[in-house]
Design a protein around this motif. Structure first.
Motif, PDB file in Angstrom:
ATOM      1  N   LEU A  95      37.674  15.950 -18.335  1.00 30.11           N
ATOM      2  CA  LEU A  95      37.221  15.454 -17.041  1.00 30.11           C
ATOM      3  C   LEU A  95      36.846  16.620 -16.142  1.00 30.11           C
ATOM      4  CD1 LEU A  95      40.154  12.946 -16.384  1.00 30.11           C
ATOM      5  CD2 LEU A  95      37.818  12.311 -17.014  1.00 30.11           C
ATOM      6  N   ALA A  96      36.045  16.319 -15.121  1.00 28.81           N
ATOM      7  CA  ALA A  96      35.706  17.311 -14.103  1.00 28.81           C
ATOM      8  C   ALA A  96      35.848  16.680 -12.723  1.00 28.81           C
ATOM      9  CB  ALA A  96      34.283  17.827 -14.293  1.00 28.81           C
ATOM     10  N   VAL A  97      36.098  17.516 -11.744  1.00 31.65           N
ATOM     11  CA  VAL A  97      36.122  17.120 -10.339  1.00 31.65           C
ATOM     12  C   VAL A  97      35.256  18.121  -9.598  1.00 31.65           C
ATOM     13  CG1 VAL A  97      37.558  17.049  -8.267  1.00 31.65           C
ATOM     14  CG2 VAL A  97      38.409  16.055 -10.376  1.00 31.65           C
ATOM     15  N   ARG A  98      34.378  17.631  -8.756  1.00 29.63           N
ATOM     16  CA  ARG A  98      33.545  18.514  -7.936  1.00 29.63           C
ATOM     17  C   ARG A  98      33.909  18.263  -6.481  1.00 29.63           C
ATOM     18  NH1 ARG A  98      29.740  22.008  -8.065  1.00 29.63           N
ATOM     19  NH2 ARG A  98      29.279  21.834 -10.270  1.00 29.63           N
ATOM     20  N   LEU A  99      34.371  19.323  -5.792  1.00 29.30           N
ATOM     21  CA  LEU A  99      34.739  19.224  -4.377  1.00 29.30           C
ATOM     22  C   LEU A  99      33.509  19.519  -3.528  1.00 29.30           C
ATOM     23  CD1 LEU A  99      38.179  21.071  -4.521  1.00 29.30           C
ATOM     24  CD2 LEU A  99      37.716  18.622  -4.672  1.00 29.30           C
ATOM     25  N   GLU A 100      33.167  18.584  -2.669  1.00 27.56           N
ATOM     26  CA  GLU A 100      31.981  18.694  -1.822  1.00 27.56           C
ATOM     27  C   GLU A 100      32.328  18.292  -0.391  1.00 27.56           C
ATOM     28  OE1 GLU A 100      28.813  19.646  -2.504  1.00 27.56           O
ATOM     29  OE2 GLU A 100      29.307  20.099  -4.590  1.00 27.56           O
ATOM     30  N   PRO A 101      31.693  18.920   0.610  1.00 27.58           N
ATOM     31  CA  PRO A 101      31.951  18.521   2.000  1.00 27.58           C
ATOM     32  C   PRO A 101      31.611  17.055   2.250  1.00 27.58           C
ATOM     33  CG  PRO A 101      30.664  20.548   1.914  1.00 27.58           C
ATOM     34  CD  PRO A 101      30.752  20.031   0.512  1.00 27.58           C
ATOM     35  N   ASP A 102      30.529  16.582   1.657  1.00 28.16           N
ATOM     36  CA  ASP A 102      30.103  15.188   1.818  1.00 28.16           C
ATOM     37  C   ASP A 102      29.830  14.597   0.441  1.00 28.16           C
ATOM     38  OD1 ASP A 102      30.029  15.093   4.715  1.00 28.16           O
ATOM     39  OD2 ASP A 102      28.316  16.460   4.557  1.00 28.16           O
ATOM     40  N   PRO A 103      30.871  14.040  -0.221  1.00 32.44           N
ATOM     41  CA  PRO A 103      30.627  13.426  -1.520  1.00 32.44           C
ATOM     42  C   PRO A 103      29.514  12.391  -1.410  1.00 32.44           C
ATOM     43  CG  PRO A 103      32.973  13.521  -1.080  1.00 32.44           C
ATOM     44  CD  PRO A 103      32.264  13.917   0.190  1.00 32.44           C
ATOM     45  N   PRO A 104      28.710  12.223  -2.464  1.00 28.64           N
ATOM     46  CA  PRO A 104      27.498  11.420  -2.363  1.00 28.64           C
ATOM     47  C   PRO A 104      27.676   9.935  -2.092  1.00 28.64           C
ATOM     48  CG  PRO A 104      27.864  12.148  -4.615  1.00 28.64           C
ATOM     49  CD  PRO A 104      28.884  12.824  -3.766  1.00 28.64           C
ATOM     50  N   GLY A 119      25.627  21.752 -22.652  1.00 32.75           N
ATOM     51  CA  GLY A 119      25.055  20.604 -23.326  1.00 32.75           C
ATOM     52  C   GLY A 119      26.015  19.443 -23.555  1.00 32.75           C
ATOM     53  N   ILE A 120      27.228  19.542 -23.052  1.00 34.09           N
ATOM     54  CA  ILE A 120      28.213  18.463 -23.185  1.00 34.09           C
ATOM     55  C   ILE A 120      28.525  17.919 -21.796  1.00 34.09           C
ATOM     56  CG2 ILE A 120      30.574  17.876 -23.872  1.00 34.09           C
ATOM     57  CD1 ILE A 120      30.358  19.986 -26.047  1.00 34.09           C
ATOM     58  N   GLY A 121      28.520  16.598 -21.660  1.00 33.02           N
ATOM     59  CA  GLY A 121      28.785  15.972 -20.378  1.00 33.02           C
ATOM     60  C   GLY A 121      30.253  15.612 -20.209  1.00 33.02           C
ATOM     61  N   LEU A 122      30.811  15.995 -19.061  1.00 24.59           N
ATOM     62  CA  LEU A 122      32.173  15.614 -18.693  1.00 24.59           C
ATOM     63  C   LEU A 122      32.095  14.562 -17.586  1.00 24.59           C
ATOM     64  CD1 LEU A 122      33.881  19.121 -18.274  1.00 24.59           C
ATOM     65  CD2 LEU A 122      34.277  17.492 -20.125  1.00 24.59           C
ATOM     66  N   PRO A 123      32.835  13.440 -17.711  1.00 27.82           N
ATOM     67  CA  PRO A 123      32.897  12.506 -16.585  1.00 27.82           C
ATOM     68  C   PRO A 123      33.384  13.272 -15.351  1.00 27.82           C
ATOM     69  CG  PRO A 123      33.942  11.552 -18.527  1.00 27.82           C
ATOM     70  CD  PRO A 123      33.657  12.998 -18.845  1.00 27.82           C
ATOM     71  N   CYS A 124      32.728  13.050 -14.218  1.00 25.26           N
ATOM     72  CA  CYS A 124      32.998  13.876 -13.034  1.00 25.26           C
ATOM     73  C   CYS A 124      33.125  13.024 -11.780  1.00 25.26           C
ATOM     74  CB  CYS A 124      31.866  14.882 -12.853  1.00 25.26           C
ATOM     75  SG  CYS A 124      32.077  15.984 -11.450  1.00 25.26           S
ATOM     76  N   ALA A 125      34.221  13.225 -11.059  1.00 28.97           N
ATOM     77  CA  ALA A 125      34.395  12.573  -9.756  1.00 28.97           C
ATOM     78  C   ALA A 125      34.039  13.583  -8.673  1.00 28.97           C
ATOM     79  CB  ALA A 125      35.840  12.113  -9.591  1.00 28.97           C
ATOM     80  N   TRP A 126      33.320  13.140  -7.673  1.00 32.53           N
ATOM     81  CA  TRP A 126      32.997  13.975  -6.520  1.00 32.53           C
ATOM     82  C   TRP A 126      33.992  13.630  -5.432  1.00 32.53           C
ATOM     83  CZ3 TRP A 126      27.976  16.605  -5.719  1.00 32.53           C
ATOM     84  CH2 TRP A 126      27.281  16.751  -6.917  1.00 32.53           C
ATOM     85  N   LEU A 127      34.729  14.634  -4.959  1.00 37.91           N
ATOM     86  CA  LEU A 127      35.790  14.412  -3.984  1.00 37.91           C
ATOM     87  C   LEU A 127      35.560  15.257  -2.739  1.00 37.91           C
ATOM     88  CD1 LEU A 127      38.871  14.568  -6.382  1.00 37.91           C
ATOM     89  CD2 LEU A 127      37.660  12.542  -5.585  1.00 37.91           C
ATOM     90  N   PRO A 128      36.157  14.848  -1.603  1.00 35.40           N
ATOM     91  CA  PRO A 128      36.022  15.643  -0.385  1.00 35.40           C
ATOM     92  C   PRO A 128      36.789  16.959  -0.512  1.00 35.40           C
ATOM     93  CG  PRO A 128      37.593  13.876  -0.048  1.00 35.40           C
ATOM     94  CD  PRO A 128      36.994  13.666  -1.410  1.00 35.40           C
ATOM     95  N   VAL A 129      36.312  17.968   0.170  1.00 29.29           N
ATOM     96  CA  VAL A 129      36.965  19.272   0.121  1.00 29.29           C
ATOM     97  C   VAL A 129      38.356  19.202   0.755  1.00 29.29           C
ATOM     98  CG1 VAL A 129      34.809  20.579   0.174  1.00 29.29           C
ATOM     99  CG2 VAL A 129      35.972  20.065   2.311  1.00 29.29           C
ATOM    100  N   SER A 130      39.178  20.147   0.361  1.00 31.80           N
ATOM    101  CA  SER A 130      40.480  20.391   0.953  1.00 31.80           C
ATOM    102  C   SER A 130      41.495  19.284   0.678  1.00 31.80           C
ATOM    103  CB  SER A 130      40.327  20.660   2.446  1.00 31.80           C
ATOM    104  OG  SER A 130      40.948  21.865   2.764  1.00 31.80           O
ATOM    105  N   GLU A 131      42.402  19.050   1.613  1.00 30.76           N
ATOM    106  CA  GLU A 131      43.550  18.169   1.400  1.00 30.76           C
ATOM    107  C   GLU A 131      43.196  16.737   1.001  1.00 30.76           C
ATOM    108  OE1 GLU A 131      47.442  17.407   0.733  1.00 30.76           O
ATOM    109  OE2 GLU A 131      46.500  19.341   1.086  1.00 30.76           O
ATOM    110  N   PRO A 132      42.149  16.112   1.539  1.00 32.30           N
ATOM    111  CA  PRO A 132      41.859  14.737   1.119  1.00 32.30           C
ATOM    112  C   PRO A 132      41.581  14.606  -0.386  1.00 32.30           C
ATOM    113  CG  PRO A 132      40.624  15.279   3.092  1.00 32.30           C
ATOM    114  CD  PRO A 132      41.275  16.557   2.607  1.00 32.30           C
ATOM    115  N   ALA A 133      41.199  15.684  -1.047  1.00 32.66           N
ATOM    116  CA  ALA A 133      40.871  15.616  -2.472  1.00 32.66           C
ATOM    117  C   ALA A 133      42.072  15.165  -3.298  1.00 32.66           C
ATOM    118  CB  ALA A 133      40.361  16.960  -2.972  1.00 32.66           C
TER     119      ALA A 133
END
Length: 148
Positions: A95-104, A119-133
């Protein structure tokens, strides 16, 4: 460095047997999220693999994360600096998590977005930066596990 590997700016942890790659800009809270997971993750033990520089290689149809040798067994703790931490030598990423200021998106998609590495895809959640993540990751962890 392993031939064919990439050096990613991120953090890798093992949550039980699940390798999680945490990505985001500098200061987005990657190390803080990993530290919080290591300290009190309710879904089992979490161990550090790599902080700041994650070497990712392809092993057939899987991605393997390892620490960069220069900083293996260390993690940055804001306010303390870089500290020694027990770490695994490698983990298979699932799995992957991407921390972004404004998740999409506020609402999750039917299928998690994918973070492609070598070339390999990991399921990825986009989460808010910092503590809310951390709170958001707790909420969606079971869903993410079903997507692997």
């Amino acid at each position: 460095m392993i031939p064919g590997s990439v050096n990613l700016h991120g953090v890798a942890v093992a949550a039980g047997e699940t390798g999680l790659l945490i990505l985001g800009d500098s200061g987005s809270g990657k190390s803080m999220l990993a530290s919080r997971m290591i300290a009190d993750w309710p879904f089992g033990r979490v161990r550090l693999v790599a902080d700041d520089r994650v070497l990712v290689s392809r092993a057939v149809d899987r991605l393997v994360a390892r620490p960069h040798p220069a900083i293996a067994g260390r993690i940055e703790v804001r306010g303390l600096g870089i500290v020694e931490a027990p770490a695994l030598e490698a983990v298979v990423l699932r799995l992957a998590v991407r921390l972004e200021p404004d998740p999409p998106s506020r609402l999750p998609e039917e299928v998690l977005p994918v973070e492609e590495v070598l070339g390999i895809g990991l399921p990825c959640a986009w989460l808010p930066v910092s503590e809310p993540a951390y709170a958001r990751l707790l909420t969606i962890w079971s869903y993410m596990m079903r997507c692997t």
